[in-house]
Design an enzyme around this catalytic site. Structure first.
Site, PDB file in Angstrom:
ATOM      1  N   ASP A   1      -8.991   3.195  -2.681  1.00 56.52           N
ATOM      2  CA  ASP A   1      -9.947   3.693  -1.695  1.00 56.52           C
ATOM      3  C   ASP A   1     -11.259   4.115  -2.346  1.00 56.52           C
ATOM      4  O   ASP A   1     -11.547   5.308  -2.513  1.00 56.52           O
ATOM      5  CB  ASP A   1      -9.332   4.859  -0.920  1.00 56.52           C
ATOM      6  CG  ASP A   1      -8.107   4.439  -0.120  1.00 56.52           C
ATOM      7  OD1 ASP A   1      -8.009   3.244   0.214  1.00 56.52           O
ATOM      8  OD2 ASP A   1      -7.257   5.297   0.166  1.00 56.52           O
TER       9      ASP A   1
ATOM     10  N   ASP B   1       0.858  -1.185   0.000  1.00 57.64           N
ATOM     11  CA  ASP B   1       0.000   0.000   0.000  1.00 57.64           C
ATOM     12  C   ASP B   1       0.895   1.235   0.000  1.00 57.64           C
ATOM     13  O   ASP B   1       2.099   1.166   0.260  1.00 57.64           O
ATOM     14  CB  ASP B   1      -0.888  -0.037   1.244  1.00 57.64           C
ATOM     15  CG  ASP B   1      -2.061   0.923   1.166  1.00 57.64           C
ATOM     16  OD1 ASP B   1      -2.386   1.393   0.062  1.00 57.64           O
ATOM     17  OD2 ASP B   1      -2.673   1.196   2.216  1.00 57.64           O
TER      18      ASP B   1
ATOM     19  N   GLU C   1       2.741   4.656  -4.299  1.00 52.67           N
ATOM     20  CA  GLU C   1       2.777   5.496  -5.512  1.00 52.67           C
ATOM     21  C   GLU C   1       4.137   6.188  -5.744  1.00 52.67           C
ATOM     22  O   GLU C   1       4.438   6.418  -6.928  1.00 52.67           O
ATOM     23  CB  GLU C   1       1.667   6.539  -5.439  1.00 52.67           C
ATOM     24  CG  GLU C   1       0.270   5.976  -5.500  1.00 52.67           C
ATOM     25  CD  GLU C   1      -0.158   5.270  -4.218  1.00 52.67           C
ATOM     26  OE1 GLU C   1      -0.922   4.284  -4.314  1.00 52.67           O
ATOM     27  OE2 GLU C   1       0.274   5.698  -3.128  1.00 52.67           O
TER      28      GLU C   1
END
Length: 791
Positions: free
Chosen positions: A476, A398, A401
């Site tokens: 999300d 997670d 990015e």
């Protein structure tokens, strides 16, 4: 001269031929170098650099660089150079840089504007013509309409909640950037992939409805151009180029339960016990960030005091545990992971390149591993080993990015240098690669520690080729009906962009779900590759039993159906592994010459046999369903429908509209509480009326890497079934593996009488149920071919 995004392009042009080979031509101008190559009869490459030579840096996306020789005719005349193969031709105008890709019959797949392929300072740009009927699909994970025409999208991985309160239709970027699309013109498919991980901006007919403008902030124009004409041809070539998903462990196809967070070991075990007590199948429980010691990666905190014993207890109940793993390493001088990382010089440097960049994420001040370097990936894998040794079964990457709370951009400074395997890169060029290379570190690290056990890695961020290392979930999402509808379209575009193993959070992550929304989401997700329920901190519970007995019973019914379908699903995963075919498919995969099917973004195929039409509107108890040509059967009632028309499908809260293609063969098994709870020795072969039924039956051990060396079994099963007669054929199995199947229970749907059966000319007992019009028989499995006749 031309313009893209308001800037003047210095187009390529006034080109001179420098070299012609057997399958490529090199041309140059005073400032540009251009190479056109026919990699395969249906795959061309157009590469352009504003330099006297190309970068020697290899691609991070491309996994196949050597291609078999084939016949290519290269001609030069009239100021044009042309590469022609048995499938099509790529032409380049030497005067103005215009280029065009056509198929063998002269049908145009892609056609650039004259003077609109080139550079503006460091930016690269290409403008293509759009035809009136052209549709654009793919582009990986993006918001907005199913057909991407008319949108502007920016390929730059972002932590969405750092930029917006939630995902919304106009959001230009998401977590994953895949610069690959499929164009459909008059029922014919072609593909385009711009292999450049720098920030890209795609204006697909929004500013000018007749033009498709693409720009990259830096780097080369490196286009791979695919001729179909079938969508499957394009995706097969694209995944041959960029790689295909490995087989996951079979338990990864089961139901998975998560929330942010199960904050204590006791709570985790309560959830696990409830699944078993209520006999709701489940294979995986996730641990979000609260299991860690102060959010320090690879640790367990005080609320998880003896993690090894916890893993052991859960394993005895049939549960696998997947832990979240974020890239940010807490900047704590006493933290051993940090100490060892410093010894490896493992972290991304600041823009001046003199010291480590320190940002801020969940642990507070944090450093970021430079995953684009092999020794860093190997170090990360060694740190990860401690989780494997405790019994952790998979890794949930997670925030990769990478997210960074410390800056308005919510990521690393663009001038941070990455000391990569292939040289120095600024973060502006490496950004979109970061999550993919973290996933690579996770997978390769797991294989280094357990070489014969299949890793399970799930990643939020990625670039083209990430499917070689991880599956992707869509981040999300929110507990709103629009996001349920959007999920279908997002999964379909991801699936045709090489990411066959994908999915999203059942029920929605942000905000509170409702009983109706949760049920409709469960129903849809039963037929998607990834099957996980997840929600946010401080939201209400949304486990299957959270809303009382009625909702629980319906959730259980669909989770049980998922487990019954696992033999069918596993065969689809093997197909995706072998040739890139999506597990979850848009209707146009099979009916691309049907414009109604092409436009249907709220229905999908699971394999070639099941069509799913989810309910995506609050309060709906029926919906219109489009049935493409052919015959279709209602999965629940057996009612037959003619295709090429819409039907009104009944959909009370306990039912999702589900249809079976005529002639389908769907293998199903008994319900288990978890994968491999017991050997599946009896397989139910459900066969529906129709000609040319076909199934590729696949088995392996579901756990090890032995399938890569031939330890599997395949068998072709074909059928032709009418109301009063039929024929079924099981081929001789191939592969080294012995089948686990002891009994084939053949279930013939939609027949009108008690059929008599013979297997290899020997009578076999059959049973007929007049109420359901089902005829069944049982056959012992053998290693010989089997021919069943029905009269």
């Amino acid at each position: 001269m031309s313009k893209f995004n308001g800037a003047t392009v210095k187009s390529i042009g006034q080109l001179q031929v420098r070299d012609i080979g057997s399958q490529a031509a090199l041309v140059q101008s005073s400032r540009d170098t251009v190479q056109i190559t026919a990699l395969a009869p249906d795959l061309f490459r157009l590469r352009i650099a504003r330099a006297r030579s190309f970068s020697e840096r290899p691609s991070w996306a491309v996994s196949k660089t050597e291609w078999p020789a084939h016949v290519t005719k290269i001609t030069q005349s009239g100021g044009e150079i042309v590469l022609a193969t048995e499938k099509g031709r790529l032409s380049l105008n030497l005067k103005n840089g215009q280029w065009k890709l056509c198929d063998l019959h002269g049908n145009v797949a892609f056609d650039s504007l004259a003077g609109a392929t080139g550079f503006q300072v460091t930016k690269a740009g290409v403008t293509l013509k759009l035809t009136a009927d052209e549709s654009i699909f793919g582009l990986g994970e993006t918001t907005g309409t199913y057909n991407k025409r008319g949108l502007i999208r920016e390929l730059w991985n972002i932590d969405v909640l750092g930029h917006a309160k939630a995902i919304y239709p106009g959001l230009r970027s998401l977590y994953v950037s895949i610069p690959f699309v499929i164009s459909l013109r008059q029922g014919s498919a072609a593909g385009l992939f711009w292999d450049n991980p720098a920030r890209q901006l795609w204006d697909i007919g929004q500013t000018n409805q007749d033009n498709w403008q693409m720009t990259a902030a830096s780097g080369e124009i490196d286009l791979y151009l695919f001729l179909g004409p079938e969508v499957g041809d394009v995706v097969a070539r694209y995944t041959e180029l960029t790689g295909r998903m490995p087989m996951p462990p079979m338990w990864a196809l089961g139901y998975q339960q998560c929330r942010y967070s199960y904050e204590t070991a006791r709570r985790t075990e309560e959830v696990a016990k409830t699944f078993r007590d209520k006999k709701i199948p489940c294979d995986v429980i996730y641990l979000d960030i609260h299991h860690m010691d102060g959010y320090r990666v690879f640790t367990f905190g005080k609320t998880y005091p003896k993690p090894g014993q916890l893993m052991s207890r859960l394993a005895k109940k049939g549960f696998k545990v997947v832990t979240i793993v974020d890239p940010g390493v807490k900047d704590d001088p006493d933290f051993n992971v940090l100490k060892r990382g410093l010894k490896e010089n493992a972290f991304v440097k600041d823009p001046q390149g003199r010291k480590d960049y320190v940002g801020r994420v969940w642990p507070g001040r944090s450093r970021f591993p430079d995953f684009l370097r092999r020794n860093v990936r190997e170090w990360w894998g060694r740190e990860q080993n401690k989780l494997l040794e405790l019994g952790v079964a998979g890794f949930w990457n997670d925030m990769n990015e990478p997210a960074n709370f410390a800056l308005p951009t919510k990521t690393l400074p663009e001038k941070c240098p990455h000391h990569t395997d292939v040289g120095l890169m600024p973060h502006s060029d490496a950004h979109n690669l970061y999550g993919m290379q973290m996933a690579r570190a996770s997978r390769e690290g797991a294989l280094a520690h357990q070489p014969n056990e299949r890793p399970f890695v799930i990643s939020r961020a990625g670039y083209a080729g990430v499917q070689r290392y991880a599956m992707v979930w869509t981040g999300d999402n929110s507990s709103v009906w629009d996001h349920l509808n959007d999920a279908i379209q997002m999964f379909l575009n991801l699936s045709i962009s090489g990411l066959a193993f994908c999915g999203g959070d059942i029920g929605g992550f942000l905000d509170n779900t409702t009983p109706e929304l949760l049920l409709r989401w469960f129903q849809m997700a039963t037929f998607t590759p990834f099957y996980r329920n997840h929600t946010n901190i401080k939201t209400i519970d949304q486990e299957p039993w959270a809303f009382g007995p009625k909702v629980e019973a319906i959730c259980r019914r669909y989770i049980e159906l998922r487990y019954q379908l696992l033999p069918y699903l596993y065969g689809l995963f093997s197909e995706a592994h072998r040739n890139g075919t999506p597990i979850m498919r848009p209707l146009f995969w099979h009916y691309q010459d049907d414009p109604v099917a092409t436009a249907a973004g709220d229905q999908f195929m699971l394999g070639d046999s099941l069509m799913v039409a989810p309910i995506v509107r609050q309060g709906a108890v029926a919906r219109s369903v489009y049935l493409p040509r052919g015959e279709w059967f209602d999965f629940w009632t057996g009612q037959k429908h003619a295709g090429a028309r819409h039907v009104l499908a009944d959909a009370p809260i306990e039912k999702i509209p589900l249809y079976v293609r005529g002639g389908a063969i769907i293998p199903m098994a008994a319900v288990q509480q978890f994968v491999d709870q017991k050997p599946l020795t009896t397989i139910n072969l459900h066969i529906w009326p129709g000609a040319n039924g076909a199934l590729n039956w696949y088995e392996d051990d579901g756990v090890t890497m032995n399938y890569t060396s031939g330890d599997y079994l395949e068998r072709q099963i074909t059928s032709s079934l009418e109301k009063n007669s039929g024929r079924i054929h099981l081929s001789v199995p191939t592969g080294r593996r012995a089948s686990k199947v002891k009994i084939w229970r053949v279930i013939l749907r939609g027949v009108s009488k008690h059929l008599r059966a013979k297997t290899n000319n020997r009578p076999v007992a059959t049973h007929f149920d007049q109420l359901t019009n089902i005829c069944s028989l049982e056959l012992p499995n053998t290693n010989s071919g089997m021919e069943i006749t029905l009269k």
